[in-house]
Enzyme design. Structure first.
Site, PDB file in Angstrom:
ATOM      1  N   HIS A 156      65.601 -12.056  -3.749  1.00 40.04           N
ATOM      2  CA  HIS A 156      65.295 -13.395  -3.062  1.00 40.04           C
ATOM      3  C   HIS A 156      63.880 -13.723  -3.058  1.00 40.04           C
ATOM      4  O   HIS A 156      63.764 -14.428  -1.820  1.00 40.04           O
ATOM      5  CB  HIS A 156      66.129 -13.664  -1.847  1.00 40.04           C
ATOM      6  CG  HIS A 156      67.604 -13.081  -1.824  1.00 40.04           C
ATOM      7  ND1 HIS A 156      68.618 -14.008  -2.169  1.00 40.04           N
ATOM      8  CD2 HIS A 156      68.053 -11.956  -1.529  1.00 40.04           C
ATOM      9  CE1 HIS A 156      69.829 -13.182  -2.085  1.00 40.04           C
ATOM     10  NE2 HIS A 156      69.176 -12.073  -1.546  1.00 40.04           N
ATOM     11  N   GLU A 290      52.006 -19.280 -18.275  1.00 43.82           N
ATOM     12  CA  GLU A 290      52.632 -20.552 -18.188  1.00 43.82           C
ATOM     13  C   GLU A 290      53.003 -21.146 -19.301  1.00 43.82           C
ATOM     14  O   GLU A 290      54.196 -21.550 -19.579  1.00 43.82           O
ATOM     15  CB  GLU A 290      51.558 -21.413 -17.383  1.00 43.82           C
ATOM     16  CG  GLU A 290      51.401 -21.199 -15.896  1.00 43.82           C
ATOM     17  CD  GLU A 290      50.175 -21.769 -15.274  1.00 43.82           C
ATOM     18  OE1 GLU A 290      49.851 -22.926 -15.822  1.00 43.82           O
ATOM     19  OE2 GLU A 290      49.876 -21.540 -14.101  1.00 43.82           O
TER      20      GLU A 290
END
Ligand code: ARG
Length: 454
Positions: A156, A290
């Site tokens: 998480h 990216e």
């Protein structure tokens, strides 16, 4: 306009129709596989006596000269031709005369394009496997250098347990190994030659399909002529494998982007693999990571596009299938570029080992180990979990780590704590004692295996 089918037509094709229909502008990149397929077909026609030996030889020589002239730049793709197949045949006849008109005996553009795409894709699959191997080699080097680079592992995106960087990179190594295996599986399934299937129902000429399959380096010829000309499964499978590769690269890029952020500073991208901002002079952006993450969408797009194109098609060939090319070519180019760029980026990255280790020491990554310590002292795990939970709460109040508490403070919470707790929950112990198969403490065995299989 030079088309192969003018006979039954009374009018020239409308310009707009020609432009909409043509594929030479993008299938020209198939020229080498197209010419090679034609050479093998011509050789087989000669062997079977369907055309004479002289005609066969003259066709092969003509095709060789076309290939040479395309490659040395003296033969440009003539945009009057409909597709690469028409271009080559038209040019061949101009060069060798009537024998050129016999090349297409017992063949259709349907089995021709099926063959071209299959061989092109087979070659791309091999290239992708080689690129993945280069990436895996770099990852293996990074693993060897970082078996004792401690860091937090996350669930998480919250710190969970400590590990070492080699183990973290090992997770991606497993993914890329599966990707490479997947490509090998696909290569096996696509290793059948569709040449000789004709338009869809074979031909009355005594073609030797096994002979051309063999000449072209296939393990066998396909077994149903209608399936042969309408099957694009191999392409969908390859695009699916490409999509999974991109998903893996994208996940790794996402991690590196986070690790490169001002807050984390786990890594520093090399200047050669970073870019700046036009306005903010201080910026060094992880654009390559990216872009790889971004280009993933484009490759998924190719897969969904082809699946959608194929979903309603009745047997056998339909022109819809021409739409396979642009998306597939773009996806192959994109994935090859992304693997190459990613390999350079990860090869030159700097891991800030101290920052990683410090981060692992904060955030209670050793809480599970503290609970396991109490279990070894005879406390049931569920109770130990509760005790350590209370301990963590106390630490949060005091803004410290478990190992910062004195033995008295620890004993206040549970009498079973002893001074050996500090050793038991040290970063080194937490990582190295986790030596079940596949865990961080087992990393040297994992590396030994990678050295054998990469
Ligand atoms: N350009 C076509 C394609 O890419 C070649 C096959 C044409 N066949 C036909 N029957 N029109 O699919």
């Amino acid at each position: 306009m030079a088309v192969l089918w003018g006979g039954r037509f009374t009018k020239e094709t409308d310009d707009k129709v020609f432009n909409f229909n043509e594929s030479l502008s993008f299938d020209k990149r198939l020229y080498a596989v197209d010419i090679n397929g034609s050479k093998c077909h011509a050789k087989m026609l000669g062997k079977q006596g369907i055309i004479t030996k002289e005609e066969s030889e003259s066709i092969i020589e003509g095709l060789d000269s076309i290939l040479k002239d395309i490659e040395n730049g003296t033969l440009a793709f003539d945009n009057k031709c409909e597709d690469i197949h028409s271009f080559v045949e038209d040019n061949l006849t101009k060069r060798i005369g009537d024998a050129g008109k016999k090349l297409h005996t017992g063949r259709s553009r349907n089995d021709q394009v099926a063959l071209d795409m299959r061989i092109y894709t087979k070659n791309e699959v091999l290239l992708l496997k080689e690129l993945l191997t280069s990436l895996l080699k770099v990852l293996l080097e990074k693993m060897k250098e970082n078996t004792d680079t401690y860091m937090p592992a996350f669930t998480h995106l919250q710190k969970a347990q400590p590990t070492n960087l080699a183990h973290y990179i090992g997770a991606y190594t497993e993914m890329f190994l599966r990707d490479r295996d997947r490509l090998s599986d696909i290569a096996k399934r696509m290793d059948y030659s569709p040449l000789g299937a004709g338009a869809l129902c074979g031909t009355t000429y005594p073609l030797d399909r096994d002979y051309t399959a063999d000449l072209l380096g296939f393990s066998d010829a396909t077994y149903n002529s209608m399936d042969s000309v309408s099957d694009r499964d191999y392409l969908i499978e390859t695009l699916s494998a490409c999509s999974i590769i991109m998903m893996h690269l994208s996940r790794f890029c996402e991690e590196l982007i986070i690790w490169n952020s001002n807050e984390y500073r786990f890594v520093e991208m090399d200047d050669a693999f970073s870019t700046g901002s036009s306005i903010m002079p201080q910026k060094k952006n992880p654009d390559i990571a990216e872009l790889v993450r971004g280009k993933t969408g484009r490759v998924y797009g190719a897969l969904v596009s082809l699946l959608t194109t194929m979903k309603g098609l009745p047997l056998a060939y339909n022109k819809d299938m021409q739409e396979d090319k642009e998306v597939a070519f773009d996806a192959f180019d994109t994935v090859k570029d992304c693997i190459t760029l990613f390999t350079g980026m990860i090869d030159t990255i700097t891991f800030n080992k101290d920052i990683m280790a410090k981060s692992a020491m904060k955030g209670f990554t050793n809480a599970t180990d503290a609970a396991d310590y109490l279990v070894r002292k005879g406390i049931p795990f569920r109770d130990a979990h509760g005790i350590i939970g209370t301990l963590v709460l106390k630490c949060i109040e005091k803004d410290c780590s478990i190992e910062d508490l004195s033995i008295e403070e620890l004993k206040d919470i549970c009498d079973s704590f002893d001074v050996d707790i500090y050793e038991a929950i040290s970063l080194k112990t937490c990582v190295e004692k986790r030596c079940t198969k596949g865990a961080p403490g087992d990393i040297l065995n994992a590396i030994k295996r990678y050295e054998e299989i990469i």
